[in-house]
Design an enzyme around this catalytic site. Structure first.
Site, mmCIF file in Angstrom:
data_model
loop_
_atom_site.group_PDB
_atom_site.id
_atom_site.type_symbol
_atom_site.label_atom_id
_atom_site.label_comp_id
_atom_site.label_asym_id
_atom_site.label_seq_id
_atom_site.Cartn_x
_atom_site.Cartn_y
_atom_site.Cartn_z
ATOM 1 N N TYR A 67 19.195 -37.958 16.938
ATOM 2 C CA TYR A 67 19.362 -39.412 17.086
ATOM 3 C C TYR A 67 20.710 -39.885 16.567
ATOM 4 O O TYR A 67 20.771 -40.882 15.836
ATOM 5 C CB TYR A 67 18.247 -40.158 16.330
ATOM 6 C CG TYR A 67 16.849 -39.726 16.678
ATOM 7 C CD1 TYR A 67 16.388 -39.797 17.987
ATOM 8 C CD2 TYR A 67 15.986 -39.247 15.693
ATOM 9 C CE1 TYR A 67 15.098 -39.402 18.310
ATOM 10 C CE2 TYR A 67 14.698 -38.857 16.015
ATOM 11 C CZ TYR A 67 14.262 -38.939 17.320
ATOM 12 O OH TYR A 67 12.988 -38.557 17.623
ATOM 13 N N TYR A 101 5.379 -44.889 20.333
ATOM 14 C CA TYR A 101 6.241 -43.704 20.343
ATOM 15 C C TYR A 101 5.341 -42.473 20.275
ATOM 16 O O TYR A 101 4.472 -42.384 19.403
ATOM 17 C CB TYR A 101 7.204 -43.702 19.148
ATOM 18 C CG TYR A 101 7.981 -42.405 19.046
ATOM 19 C CD1 TYR A 101 9.139 -42.197 19.787
ATOM 20 C CD2 TYR A 101 7.525 -41.363 18.234
ATOM 21 C CE1 TYR A 101 9.827 -40.992 19.735
ATOM 22 C CE2 TYR A 101 8.205 -40.152 18.174
ATOM 23 C CZ TYR A 101 9.354 -39.976 18.921
ATOM 24 O OH TYR A 101 10.024 -38.787 18.871
ATOM 25 N N ASP A 142 -3.127 -40.832 18.785
ATOM 26 C CA ASP A 142 -1.979 -40.108 18.236
ATOM 27 C C ASP A 142 -1.881 -40.467 16.749
ATOM 28 O O ASP A 142 -1.297 -41.490 16.386
ATOM 29 C CB ASP A 142 -0.714 -40.499 19.006
ATOM 30 C CG ASP A 142 0.522 -39.761 18.499
ATOM 31 O OD1 ASP A 142 0.433 -39.120 17.434
ATOM 32 O OD2 ASP A 142 1.569 -39.842 19.167
ATOM 33 N N LYS A 202 3.201 -34.093 11.579
ATOM 34 C CA LYS A 202 3.887 -34.680 10.425
ATOM 35 C C LYS A 202 3.352 -34.179 9.080
ATOM 36 O O LYS A 202 3.717 -33.097 8.658
ATOM 37 C CB LYS A 202 3.847 -36.217 10.517
ATOM 38 C CG LYS A 202 4.619 -36.761 11.725
ATOM 39 C CD LYS A 202 5.868 -37.520 11.329
ATOM 40 C CE LYS A 202 6.915 -37.548 12.424
ATOM 41 N NZ LYS A 202 6.600 -38.347 13.602
HETATM 42 C C1 PLP Z 1 6.797 -38.031 15.103
HETATM 43 C C2 PLP Z 1 5.791 -38.408 16.092
HETATM 44 C C3 PLP Z 1 5.589 -37.652 17.261
HETATM 45 C C4 PLP Z 1 6.448 -36.473 17.624
HETATM 46 O O1 PLP Z 1 6.369 -35.465 16.668
HETATM 47 P P1 PLP Z 1 7.518 -34.340 16.603
HETATM 48 O O2 PLP Z 1 7.013 -33.371 15.598
HETATM 49 O O3 PLP Z 1 8.768 -35.052 16.167
HETATM 50 O O4 PLP Z 1 7.660 -33.774 17.979
HETATM 51 C C5 PLP Z 1 4.591 -38.054 18.130
HETATM 52 N N1 PLP Z 1 3.812 -39.110 17.863
HETATM 53 C C6 PLP Z 1 3.968 -39.861 16.749
HETATM 54 C C7 PLP Z 1 3.065 -41.009 16.500
HETATM 55 C C8 PLP Z 1 4.970 -39.537 15.833
HETATM 56 O O5 PLP Z 1 5.124 -40.282 14.737
#
Ligand code: PLP
Length: 420
Positions: free
Chosen positions: A18, A146, A240, A269
């Site tokens: 980024y 996202y 997610d 994460k």
């Molecule tokens: C960070 C994130 C992703 C992507 O995860 P990466 O490990 O960076 O590929 C997808 N969804 C959410 C909600 C996120 O915070």
């Protein structure tokens, strides 16, 4: 201050995330970390207000995680998951299933959140194909969301704030709609699903907090409404929880606050407590059963090379030990109270549009200037906080002390107050 040799020599060869590489500020050289502190090469220490992109739930270098990972390194750092099994992955799958509500029992491992979302989308679309419903290929997602940086996930991010607007026209067209926050948007959402259901495989949402596209919050009622509409119209629901999972929003998973049980959950994460890359896609028994068949073509054809890596799974098991033994959820609640008090002073400042707190997430939304200009001032105050878009936010390790948290919020408020 001079940079270490390795940074100077490597700088012409690295491409940062980024970042406009022409103008990107020089990164800070980190040579160690302990608890909530990053140790810089020049001897300074910074309090990490970001927890390395929300992953470091227990602080850096937690001795329990280190011990478990070291033992795993000595016995079996990695073995392929195709046809071979190892204890850490199987134990972790069982433990994650036990943590999930309902019958979310089947865990598919991968190594990044984006891929965990890709796998969820693939599961959802193939679930319908396996049932003979070939027209259900669309995904419904929400503005402000996202879900990752890969091609399928870019298409379900916010079209403008999701960082991928350049790729309009290249991406698969998906259906990105307003969150059902009130009567009008709820009716619109339900009408859309009613109309499009036969083309839609799944609805995907970040429960309660939309993270990387701007840290926007919605209520448990909104999440419950999404779930109810998806059920009513026979569309799968994917949550997610990559950002919100593991106590970040004040409960182990955000979905608990709405009593919602989805068909598929994505984790990532903080899954390994910030130790190693690992992600997971957890499916319900119904979704899993949709792949059981005498037809080999009905199988889920996916398998990241390093899926279920033993070091990463060991770290995740150790992280779950800590969630069991130590009061992380209560700590998130304490952080929430302190963030509310500490950030309140920013409310009403000239260029502050909003101050909001949810669990261990504290946000000052600004207007009229680019908050990235505050980066150096924050560093000068001894904190690592990475403003983006129009927000200055903190998501500290859940183990942060009161004193360090006060330093973080004081720094945030004072740099915003002094901003011009
Ligand atoms: C960070 C994130 C992703 C992507 O995860 P990466 O490990 O960076 O590929 C997808 N969804 C959410 C909600 C996120 O915070």
């Amino acid at each position: 201050m001079t940079n270490p040799d390795w940074l100077t020599k490597g700088w012409p060869h690295i491409w940062l995330p980024y970042a406009q590489m022409k103008t990107a500020p020089a990164p800070l050289a980190v040579v160690g970390a302990e608890g909530t502190r990053l140790k810089l090469a020049d001897g300074r220490a910074l309090i990490d207000g970001v927890a390395s992109w929300w992953t470091v739930a227990h602080g850096y270098n937690h001795p329990h995680i280190q011990g478990v990972v070291k033992r795993q390194l000595e016995t079996l750092p990695h073995v392929m998951l195709g046809g071979l099994a190892h204890e850490q992955a199987y134990t972790l799958a069982r433990r994650l299933a036990a943590l999930m509500p309902g019958d979310l029992n089947r865990v598919f491992f991968s190594d990044s959140g984006s891929v965990a979302v890709e796998v969820a989308l693939k599961m959802a679309i193939q679930f319908w194909i396996n049932r003979g419903e070939r027209g259900r290929t669309k995904i419904v997602s929400f503005k402000g969301g996202y879900h990752g940086d890969t091609f399928a996930t870019m298409a379900i991010c916010d079209p403008d704030e999701g960082m991928h607007s350049l790729f309009k026209g290249v991406l698969n067209e998906q259906i990105v709609v307003d969150l059902p926050r009130d009567e009008a948007t709820s009716a619109a959402f339900d009408t859309l699903l009613a109309r499009e259901a036969k083309h839609v495989a799944a609805v995907i949402v970040e429960p309660l907090v939309q993270g990387a596209a701007g840290m926007k919050f919605h209520t448990p009622e909104t999440l419950a409404r999404i779930a109810a509409s998806a059920r009513r119209h026979g569309v799968l629901l994917i949550l997610d929880e990559i950002f919100t999972g593991f106590a970040r929003t004040g409960t182990m998973f955000a979905m608990e606050q709405a009593g919602v049980v989805p068909d598929i959950v994505c984790l990532g994460k903080a899954l390994t407590g910030g130790t190693a890359p690992l992600a997971a896609t957890v499916a319900s028994e119904r979704v899993f059963a949709g792949f059981l068949s005498d037809d080999p073509a009905a199988a889920l054809m996916h398998g990241p090379t390093f899926m279920g890596n033993a070091l990463a799974c060991a770290a995740a098991n150790a992280s779950l030990d800590l969630f069991e033994r130590e009061p992380r959820v209560a700590q998130a609640g304490r952080i929430e109270r302190m963030l509310r008090e500490g950030l309140e002073a920013a409310r009403g400042l000239a260029h502050v549009r909003d101050v909001r707190v949810k669990g261990a997430i504290g946000v000052i939304e600004v207007q009229g200037f680019d908050p990235r200009t505050l980066r150096q001032k924050l560093i000068d105050k001894g904190v690592w906080i990475r403003p983006f878009g129009n927000i200055v936010y903190t998501t500290p390790p859940l183990t942060i002390s009161d004193a360090d948290l006060a330093t973080l919020t004081d720094a945030m408020v004072s740099v915003v107050r002094e901003a011009r």
